[in-house]
Write a protein that holds these residues in place. Sequence first.
Motif, short mmCIF file in Angstrom:
data_model
loop_
_atom_site.label_atom_id
_atom_site.label_comp_id
_atom_site.label_asym_id
_atom_site.label_seq_id
_atom_site.Cartn_x
_atom_site.Cartn_y
_atom_site.Cartn_z
N PRO A 7 14.12 -47.81 124.39
CA PRO A 7 14.36 -46.71 123.45
C PRO A 7 13.21 -45.70 123.38
CG PRO A 7 15.06 -48.77 122.48
CD PRO A 7 14.38 -49.12 123.77
N SER A 8 11.99 -46.11 123.74
CA SER A 8 10.86 -45.18 123.66
C SER A 8 10.55 -44.52 125.00
CB SER A 8 9.62 -45.92 123.16
OG SER A 8 9.26 -46.96 124.05
N TYR A 108 14.43 -41.67 124.93
CA TYR A 108 15.74 -42.11 125.42
C TYR A 108 16.64 -42.57 124.28
CZ TYR A 108 19.13 -44.17 128.58
OH TYR A 108 20.27 -44.45 129.26
N GLY A 109 16.09 -43.31 123.34
CA GLY A 109 16.86 -43.80 122.20
C GLY A 109 17.64 -45.05 122.53
N ASP A 111 20.75 -45.67 121.94
CA ASP A 111 22.12 -45.38 122.40
C ASP A 111 22.16 -44.41 123.59
OD1 ASP A 111 21.22 -43.14 121.10
OD2 ASP A 111 23.07 -42.80 119.97
N GLY A 112 21.01 -44.01 124.10
CA GLY A 112 20.96 -43.08 125.23
C GLY A 112 21.16 -41.64 124.82
N GLY A 113 21.15 -41.36 123.52
CA GLY A 113 21.37 -40.00 123.03
C GLY A 113 20.26 -39.04 123.39
N GLY A 114 19.06 -39.55 123.64
CA GLY A 114 17.95 -38.68 124.01
C GLY A 114 18.18 -38.01 125.35
N GLU A 115 18.84 -38.72 126.26
CA GLU A 115 19.12 -38.13 127.56
C GLU A 115 20.12 -36.98 127.44
OE1 GLU A 115 20.08 -39.48 132.12
OE2 GLU A 115 20.44 -40.91 130.51
#
Length: 170
Positions: A7-8, A108-109, A111-115
């Motif tokens: 996530p980081s 990245y987060g 849940d992958g929302g950062g991407e």
Amino acid sequence: MTEGKTPSSVPSRIVARTVAVCSGAVAVIAGRDLFFPGEILDFIPRDDIYLEWTNAFLHSPPEGTVEADENGILADLYVGDKFLSQFMAMNFLLLCMFKLVSGFGIRYGSDGGGEVKARMIWKAQFLGNALILFLFRLFTQAATSASLDLRWHLMFIAYETGIFALYGFL
């Protein structure tokens, strides 16, 4: 979650490194143009040609140089040019900061929302870089006539633009 991502994690290390190198160099030159206009940086090759071509010596001639003797009295008349030069430098610094935040600040987060967020920003940055690249390309012939070689600048921005397009759209 994608293998090897936490996530980081940053969404793309390649984009982060590219932004650090390309936008870092642009930020150094724009920072000089904003805070120290007319100052020659010795570690940048042919920096004096760049400053002469952009007419920085008209509004900010360095002390003890030929330009100071020739343009020292008239420098105050070019205060508008200096303002626009510093305004453009400030805009370039803001763009570089935005790119650095998109490369290093978005995570990245779980849940992958950062991407997804990063890809949206990279698409916009691709368009912005493409416009800057087009503008530089327009002035290449004029710069060549003044002995300023813009090929490295063009390759630099084109590489960063290509990375944004690759990771933003694919």
